[in-house]
Motif scaffolding. Structure first.
Motif, PDB file in Angstrom:
ATOM      1  N   ASP A  11       0.804  -1.208   0.000  1.00 25.84           N
ATOM      2  CA  ASP A  11       0.000   0.000   0.000  1.00 25.84           C
ATOM      3  C   ASP A  11       0.839   1.260   0.000  1.00 25.84           C
ATOM      4  N   ALA A  12       2.137   1.143  -0.208  1.00 21.04           N
ATOM      5  CA  ALA A  12       3.009   2.310  -0.171  1.00 21.04           C
ATOM      6  C   ALA A  12       3.582   2.574  -1.550  1.00 21.04           C
ATOM      7  N   PRO A  13       3.819   3.862  -1.894  1.00 20.86           N
ATOM      8  CA  PRO A  13       4.435   4.181  -3.177  1.00 20.86           C
ATOM      9  C   PRO A  13       5.867   3.689  -3.235  1.00 20.86           C
ATOM     10  N   ALA A  14       6.377   3.512  -4.446  1.00 18.92           N
ATOM     11  CA  ALA A  14       7.733   2.991  -4.610  1.00 18.92           C
ATOM     12  C   ALA A  14       8.742   4.093  -4.353  1.00 18.92           C
ATOM     13  N   GLY A  15       9.523   3.931  -3.283  1.00 18.93           N
ATOM     14  CA  GLY A  15      10.602   4.859  -2.987  1.00 18.93           C
ATOM     15  C   GLY A  15      10.102   6.144  -2.371  1.00 18.93           C
ATOM     16  N   GLY A  16      11.042   6.882  -1.709  1.00 21.35           N
ATOM     17  CA  GLY A  16      10.714   8.177  -1.173  1.00 21.35           C
ATOM     18  C   GLY A  16       9.868   8.111   0.078  1.00 21.35           C
ATOM     19  N   ALA A  17       9.418   9.302   0.537  1.00 23.91           N
ATOM     20  CA  ALA A  17       8.594   9.367   1.736  1.00 23.91           C
ATOM     21  C   ALA A  17       7.278   8.655   1.496  1.00 23.91           C
ATOM     22  N   GLU A  55      30.426  23.429 -12.965  1.00 26.71           N
ATOM     23  CA  GLU A  55      30.727  24.680 -13.656  1.00 26.71           C
ATOM     24  C   GLU A  55      31.356  25.731 -12.751  1.00 26.71           C
ATOM     25  N   GLN A  56      30.888  25.824 -11.505  1.00 26.97           N
ATOM     26  CA  GLN A  56      31.401  26.869 -10.618  1.00 26.97           C
ATOM     27  C   GLN A  56      32.564  26.374  -9.772  1.00 26.97           C
ATOM     28  N   ALA A  57      32.464  25.166  -9.263  1.00 24.15           N
ATOM     29  CA  ALA A  57      33.517  24.630  -8.399  1.00 24.15           C
ATOM     30  C   ALA A  57      34.555  23.823  -9.168  1.00 24.15           C
ATOM     31  N   GLN A  58      34.327  23.624 -10.474  1.00 26.92           N
ATOM     32  CA  GLN A  58      35.239  22.841 -11.306  1.00 26.92           C
ATOM     33  C   GLN A  58      35.430  21.424 -10.757  1.00 26.92           C
ATOM     34  N   GLY A  59      34.334  20.874 -10.215  1.00 29.68           N
ATOM     35  CA  GLY A  59      34.379  19.518  -9.702  1.00 29.68           C
ATOM     36  C   GLY A  59      33.723  18.536 -10.644  1.00 29.68           C
ATOM     37  N   GLN A  60      33.378  17.384 -10.135  1.00 27.87           N
ATOM     38  CA  GLN A  60      32.731  16.339 -10.920  1.00 27.87           C
ATOM     39  C   GLN A  60      31.490  15.856 -10.179  1.00 27.87           C
ATOM     40  N   ALA A  61      30.464  15.489 -10.928  1.00 26.02           N
ATOM     41  CA  ALA A  61      29.222  15.016 -10.306  1.00 26.02           C
ATOM     42  C   ALA A  61      28.514  14.065 -11.251  1.00 26.02           C
ATOM     43  N   GLU A  62      27.912  13.023 -10.676  1.00 31.47           N
ATOM     44  CA  GLU A  62      27.159  12.074 -11.484  1.00 31.47           C
ATOM     45  C   GLU A  62      26.030  11.453 -10.666  1.00 31.47           C
ATOM     46  N   ASP A  63      24.914  11.188 -11.339  1.00 32.77           N
ATOM     47  CA  ASP A  63      23.810  10.486 -10.702  1.00 32.77           C
ATOM     48  C   ASP A  63      24.157   9.014 -10.534  1.00 32.77           C
ATOM     49  N   ARG A  64      23.596   8.426  -9.474  1.00 32.91           N
ATOM     50  CA  ARG A  64      23.750   6.987  -9.300  1.00 32.91           C
ATOM     51  C   ARG A  64      22.588   6.486  -8.437  1.00 32.91           C
ATOM     52  N   PRO A  65      22.233   5.210  -8.569  1.00 29.69           N
ATOM     53  CA  PRO A  65      21.148   4.673  -7.745  1.00 29.69           C
ATOM     54  C   PRO A  65      21.587   4.514  -6.300  1.00 29.69           C
ATOM     55  N   GLY A  66      20.648   4.708  -5.386  1.00 30.00           N
ATOM     56  CA  GLY A  66      20.937   4.567  -3.972  1.00 30.00           C
ATOM     57  C   GLY A  66      19.732   4.018  -3.233  1.00 30.00           C
ATOM     58  N   PRO A  67      19.832   3.824  -1.953  1.00 29.74           N
ATOM     59  CA  PRO A  67      18.738   3.228  -1.177  1.00 29.74           C
ATOM     60  C   PRO A  67      17.504   4.117  -1.097  1.00 29.74           C
ATOM     61  N   LEU A 101      23.250  11.846  -5.833  1.00 29.98           N
ATOM     62  CA  LEU A 101      24.322  12.521  -6.554  1.00 29.98           C
ATOM     63  C   LEU A 101      25.638  12.283  -5.832  1.00 29.98           C
ATOM     64  N   LEU A 102      26.617  11.757  -6.577  1.00 31.46           N
ATOM     65  CA  LEU A 102      27.962  11.565  -6.039  1.00 31.46           C
ATOM     66  C   LEU A 102      28.873  12.593  -6.689  1.00 31.46           C
ATOM     67  N   ALA A 103      29.574  13.371  -5.881  1.00 34.15           N
ATOM     68  CA  ALA A 103      30.387  14.458  -6.409  1.00 34.15           C
ATOM     69  C   ALA A 103      31.799  14.396  -5.857  1.00 34.15           C
ATOM     70  N   ARG A 107      28.397  13.040  -1.002  1.00 37.25           N
ATOM     71  CA  ARG A 107      27.239  12.263  -1.443  1.00 37.25           C
ATOM     72  C   ARG A 107      25.962  13.007  -1.061  1.00 37.25           C
ATOM     73  N   PHE A 108      25.128  13.308  -2.056  1.00 34.48           N
ATOM     74  CA  PHE A 108      23.875  14.022  -1.840  1.00 34.48           C
ATOM     75  C   PHE A 108      22.713  13.038  -1.975  1.00 34.48           C
ATOM     76  N   ILE A 109      21.853  12.992  -0.961  1.00 35.80           N
ATOM     77  CA  ILE A 109      20.662  12.153  -1.022  1.00 35.80           C
ATOM     78  C   ILE A 109      19.445  13.031  -0.775  1.00 35.80           C
ATOM     79  N   GLY A 110      18.327  12.688  -1.403  1.00 35.55           N
ATOM     80  CA  GLY A 110      17.130  13.494  -1.255  1.00 35.55           C
ATOM     81  C   GLY A 110      15.875  12.643  -1.301  1.00 35.55           C
ATOM     82  N   VAL A 111      14.861  13.078  -0.581  1.00 38.04           N
ATOM     83  CA  VAL A 111      13.573  12.389  -0.551  1.00 38.04           C
ATOM     84  C   VAL A 111      12.464  13.434  -0.647  1.00 38.04           C
TER      85      VAL A 111
END
Length: 275
Positions: free
Chosen positions: A30-36, A129-141, A146-148, A185-189
């Protein structure tokens, strides 16, 4: 036989291990897939969430557990004649475990749509672009994260404050260039009218054992959105738990006895913020 969700009036659990075992056993049809709203959290205050010992930060209720430390980041709202902050508001909660830190913030969000996808793209653009770093999406729990890799300034003052055994491990070429690459590592819900963001730094970015502890903390957060209208991306108000207030009072009393002065603006660096 399916195991039902836990009610608030049932006997509470007192640690994150029990909460994880419950989450693994809860049926999620009865719960949606992923997230809150998922049967494994994070939770909205209206959900039937596992009862744990939590610190009450107002809009965030964050579980406590062995080996965890807590700090609060403040944003200055007033300064004195010398430009030093004298008043401020809490803007983020930091959970510390071993060599790892998890920064937690909650924001208002639209009623019928999430904002994590948009914020993740903006964060990646800012890093590359601003910090001249690297970032990529990836699957997580908790869904896509976002892994940067960001350049962290390495000053001589910072080097001088390091224990000798730590400084000796830094390659000379890194010292010469004045910065080191730091994984973040950035995670969001996306929740009902709120968005919860976690930013992980330190060993837990790659160390599974340390990450598991912080994942359990994030998964068992309860968000209290409130009914007041707020524009999307506005920070949900935070308040200090009574445990923090008592610690501040003790620190102020210690000032007159040769102890350290309590200063909320020295609680730790801001890791990131949603713009």
């Amino acid at each position: 036989m399916p195991i039902r969700r836990r009610r608030h009036d049932e006997e509470p659990d007192n640690n994150l291990d029990v909460a994880r075992e419950q989450a693994d056993a809860v049926e999620t049809d009865d719960a949606p897939a992923g997230g809150a709203g998922d049967a494994t959290g994070p939770w909205d205050v209206a959900d039937a969430f596992p009862e744990l010992d939590r610190l009450d930060f107002g809009s965030l209720r964050i579980p406590v557990g062995p080996g965890l430390g807590f700090q609060v980041n403040f944003e200055a709202t007033e300064v004195d004649a010398q430009g030093n902050p004298v008043n401020g508001r809490p803007v983020a909660v930091l959970v510390q475990h071993a060599e790892s830190v998890l920064q937690i913030q909650a924001f208002a969000a639209p009623k019928r749509s999430g904002i994590w996808d948009e914020i993740r793209r903006e964060t990646a653009t800012e890093i590359t672009e601003q910090a001249q770093g690297q970032a990529e999406d990836r699957p997580g729990p908790f869904g896509t994260e976002l892994l940067a890799m960001v350049p962290a300034q390495l000053t001589q003052e910072m080097l001088n404050e390091m224990p000798p055994e730590v400084r000796e491990q830094i390659p000379q070429e890194v010292i010469d260039q004045g910065y080191a690459w730091q994984p973040v590592r950035f995670i969001g819900v996306d929740g009902p009218r709120w968005f919860l963001q976690g930013v992980v730094q330190g060993a837990a970015v790659e160390d599974e054992e340390q990450w598991q502890v912080l994942e359990d903390v994030f998964r068992n957060i309860v968000v209290v959105r409130g009914e007041q209208p707020m524009p999307p991306r506005e920070l949900l108000p935070l308040s200090l738990p009574k445990e923090f207030t008592e610690a501040a009072q003790q620190a102020q009393q210690g000032e007159g006895e040769g102890g350290e002065t309590f200063d909320p603006f020295e609680r730790g660096p801001e890791i990131t913020e949603v713009r």
